[in-house]
Design an enzyme around this catalytic site. Structure first.
Site, PDB file in Angstrom:
ATOM      1  N   ILE A   1       0.833  -1.197   0.000  1.00  0.00           N
ATOM      2  CA  ILE A   1       0.000   0.000   0.000  1.00  0.00           C
ATOM      3  C   ILE A   1       0.871   1.251   0.000  1.00  0.00           C
ATOM      4  O   ILE A   1       0.615   2.209  -0.740  1.00  0.00           O
ATOM      5  CB  ILE A   1      -0.955  -0.011   1.201  1.00  0.00           C
ATOM      6  CG1 ILE A   1      -1.920  -1.190   1.109  1.00  0.00           C
ATOM      7  CG2 ILE A   1      -1.740   1.303   1.276  1.00  0.00           C
ATOM      8  CD1 ILE A   1      -2.815  -1.373   2.328  1.00  0.00           C
TER       9      ILE A   1
ATOM     10  N   ASP B   1      10.718   2.504   7.222  1.00  0.00           N
ATOM     11  CA  ASP B   1      10.202   1.148   7.398  1.00  0.00           C
ATOM     12  C   ASP B   1      11.318   0.292   7.973  1.00  0.00           C
ATOM     13  O   ASP B   1      12.489   0.688   7.976  1.00  0.00           O
ATOM     14  CB  ASP B   1       9.713   0.569   6.060  1.00  0.00           C
ATOM     15  CG  ASP B   1       8.621  -0.477   6.232  1.00  0.00           C
ATOM     16  OD1 ASP B   1       8.636  -1.186   7.264  1.00  0.00           O
ATOM     17  OD2 ASP B   1       7.764  -0.601   5.341  1.00  0.00           O
TER      18      ASP B   1
ATOM     19  N   PRO C   1       1.109  -1.674   9.947  1.00  0.00           N
ATOM     20  CA  PRO C   1       0.102  -2.397  10.737  1.00  0.00           C
ATOM     21  C   PRO C   1       0.134  -1.940  12.190  1.00  0.00           C
ATOM     22  O   PRO C   1       1.135  -1.378  12.661  1.00  0.00           O
ATOM     23  CB  PRO C   1       0.541  -3.852  10.604  1.00  0.00           C
ATOM     24  CG  PRO C   1       2.021  -3.779  10.388  1.00  0.00           C
ATOM     25  CD  PRO C   1       2.251  -2.543   9.575  1.00  0.00           C
TER      26      PRO C   1
ATOM     27  N   SER D   1      -4.658   3.549   7.811  1.00  0.00           N
ATOM     28  CA  SER D   1      -4.211   2.218   8.204  1.00  0.00           C
ATOM     29  C   SER D   1      -4.961   1.713   9.428  1.00  0.00           C
ATOM     30  O   SER D   1      -5.936   0.974   9.309  1.00  0.00           O
ATOM     31  CB  SER D   1      -2.700   2.231   8.465  1.00  0.00           C
ATOM     32  OG  SER D   1      -2.229   0.937   8.752  1.00  0.00           O
ATOM     33  N   ARG D   2      -4.547   2.108  10.638  1.00  0.00           N
ATOM     34  CA  ARG D   2      -5.218   1.727  11.879  1.00  0.00           C
ATOM     35  C   ARG D   2      -5.221   2.918  12.824  1.00  0.00           C
ATOM     36  O   ARG D   2      -4.226   3.632  12.954  1.00  0.00           O
ATOM     37  CB  ARG D   2      -4.517   0.532  12.542  1.00  0.00           C
ATOM     38  CG  ARG D   2      -4.735  -0.801  11.841  1.00  0.00           C
ATOM     39  CD  ARG D   2      -6.183  -1.263  11.930  1.00  0.00           C
ATOM     40  NE  ARG D   2      -6.407  -2.556  11.301  1.00  0.00           N
ATOM     41  CZ  ARG D   2      -6.744  -2.735  10.029  1.00  0.00           C
ATOM     42  NH1 ARG D   2      -6.886  -1.678   9.240  1.00  0.00           N
ATOM     43  NH2 ARG D   2      -6.934  -3.945   9.554  1.00  0.00           N
TER      44      ARG D   2
ATOM     45  N   ASP E   1      -9.128   8.091   8.118  1.00  0.00           N
ATOM     46  CA  ASP E   1     -10.151   7.097   7.765  1.00  0.00           C
ATOM     47  C   ASP E   1     -10.335   6.105   8.894  1.00  0.00           C
ATOM     48  O   ASP E   1     -11.229   5.258   8.830  1.00  0.00           O
ATOM     49  CB  ASP E   1      -9.754   6.358   6.483  1.00  0.00           C
ATOM     50  CG  ASP E   1     -10.834   5.399   6.009  1.00  0.00           C
ATOM     51  OD1 ASP E   1     -12.000   5.831   5.920  1.00  0.00           O
ATOM     52  OD2 ASP E   1     -10.513   4.222   5.757  1.00  0.00           O
TER      53      ASP E   1
ATOM     54  N   GLU F   1     -12.760   3.464  17.341  1.00  0.00           N
ATOM     55  CA  GLU F   1     -13.840   3.407  16.357  1.00  0.00           C
ATOM     56  C   GLU F   1     -14.818   2.252  16.583  1.00  0.00           C
ATOM     57  O   GLU F   1     -15.952   2.297  16.113  1.00  0.00           O
ATOM     58  CB  GLU F   1     -13.274   3.305  14.951  1.00  0.00           C
ATOM     59  CG  GLU F   1     -12.561   2.009  14.636  1.00  0.00           C
ATOM     60  CD  GLU F   1     -11.949   2.012  13.240  1.00  0.00           C
ATOM     61  OE1 GLU F   1     -12.252   1.076  12.476  1.00  0.00           O
ATOM     62  OE2 GLU F   1     -11.190   2.929  12.921  1.00  0.00           O
TER      63      GLU F   1
ATOM     64  N   HIS G   1     -13.621   4.410   8.012  1.00  0.00           N
ATOM     65  CA  HIS G   1     -12.875   3.183   7.690  1.00  0.00           C
ATOM     66  C   HIS G   1     -13.353   2.592   6.360  1.00  0.00           C
ATOM     67  O   HIS G   1     -13.696   1.409   6.268  1.00  0.00           O
ATOM     68  CB  HIS G   1     -13.024   2.161   8.815  1.00  0.00           C
ATOM     69  CG  HIS G   1     -11.880   1.189   8.888  1.00  0.00           C
ATOM     70  ND1 HIS G   1     -11.368   0.730  10.072  1.00  0.00           N
ATOM     71  CD2 HIS G   1     -11.151   0.588   7.913  1.00  0.00           C
ATOM     72  CE1 HIS G   1     -10.378  -0.109   9.832  1.00  0.00           C
ATOM     73  NE2 HIS G   1     -10.230  -0.214   8.525  1.00  0.00           N
TER      74      HIS G   1
END
Length: 331
Positions: free
Chosen positions: A154, A173, A205, A232-233, A257, A262, A294
């Site tokens: 992604i 990363d 993640p 993502s989260r 998002d 949530e 989301h």
């Protein structure tokens, strides 16, 4: 075998029913899996869940007591599942290890562009026939710097779009992606990425190591006029700290998002209820913040891939096969 699918959206239901029709019976429910709804699964050997399902120890024990042996989650993330308890109970847990990266990357860019060019404010105005431009000024992204935190599939798709805009690319990363490096991405420490980027997008993640990856210190390290996007989260961002920075008038825009609290809100209609979450209620009042529910993954292409992978996970379970999607093996 009949499968019980929790948290099925209206657009998703015909895709699930069609995918399973030649294999197993499937019953789709709109309600999400929680401790209160878990007893519904009694008698179902296989249960399919959505990303916001509650799969802690107590829920898993209820499912196991009712005869459930397979949990097929329709998402990549699995931070909502107590894998240790599932293994202790002898349950098989599978997820969808990958699906269209373009769905999420493109939506992340939709958020970035919307907050940069004040699209929501402009749309609201024109509905009232107010066509003034005051307060709608954005910035060219060409020539500016995009910081990509997490450069997997992604993140790479997001970077390719940024490259198309003519942006300088910074990445962070645990492992460098050669495809991103071919685009001209320079890998730097997170602190440098935050300090130098005009746009920061999160694509890692959620795990213990990344919980509140963007905390108060990280937010303060960012440019005052930066754009922050999280598709993502929710737990990657310390929302309380974010609200504090927004109150200080910082950031050109924030597109979210996902939200760390949530569960119990997103995917549901709460429009006629008082929202008890004061942090979320405050967050959505900022004119430079856009919160969506989301939906980054929610394209026809991605959903078909998710559903097809879920069917394969169920078929693998019944055949006693293992795949890369299995998180907890069968005993």
């Amino acid at each position: 075998m009949e499968i019980l699918a929790f948290g099925v959206q209206a657009d998703e239901k015909p895709l699930i029913e069609h995918a399973f029709q030649d294999h197993h019976e499937v019953r789709c429910l709109g309600v999400f899996l929680t401790e209160d709804t878990a007893p519904i699964a009694a008698g179902y050997e296989a249960v399919s869940t959505s990303v916001n399902a509650e799969l802690g120890g107590r829920v898993l024990e209820i499912l196991a007591a009712g005869g459930t042996r397979l949990i097929a989650q329709r998402s990549t993330g699995f931070n909502n599942i107590d894998l240790h308890t599932a293994e202790r109970l002898g349950m098989t847990v599978a997820r969808v290890s990958s699906y269209s990266p373009y769905a999420v990357a493109e939506f992340a860019w939709a958020l970035a562009l919307a907050v940069n060019r004040r699209v929501v404010r402009a749309s609201t105005r024109t509905r009232d026939f107010d066509f003034r431009l005051d307060g709608l000024m954005g910035r060219d992204l060409h020539g500016r710097t995009a910081g990509v935190i997490g450069t997997g599939k992604i993140g790479e798709a997001f970077a390719r779009i940024a490259h198309g805009f003519g942006m300088r690319l910074l990445g962070w990363d645990v492992a460098e992606n050669p495809n991103c490096m071919e685009l001209g991405m320079k890998y730097v420490h997170k602190e440098q990425l935050l300090a130098d980027s005009d746009l920061v997008s999160l694509h890692v993640p959620l795990m213990p190591q990344t919980q509140h990856l963007i905390d108060a210190a990280a937010l303060k390290a960012m440019k005052d006029d930066a754009i922050l996007v999280n598709s993502s989260r929710g737990g990657l961002v310390d929302t309380g700290a974010l609200v504090a920075e927004l109150r200080e008038g910082r950031f050109t825009g924030v597109g979210l998002d996902v939200y760390e609290s949530e569960a119990g809100l997103f995917f549901l209609d709460r429009s006629q209820e008082a929202i008890e979450d004061d942090t979320l209620a405050r967050l959505v009042t900022f004119p430079n913040v856009l919160v969506t529910s989301h939906q980054a993954y929610y394209t026809e292409d991605a959903l078909r891939q998710i559903v097809d992978a879920t069917v394969r996970n169920v078929l693998d379970y019944t055949a006693g096969r293992r795949s890369e999607n299995v998180l907890v093996p069968q005993n």
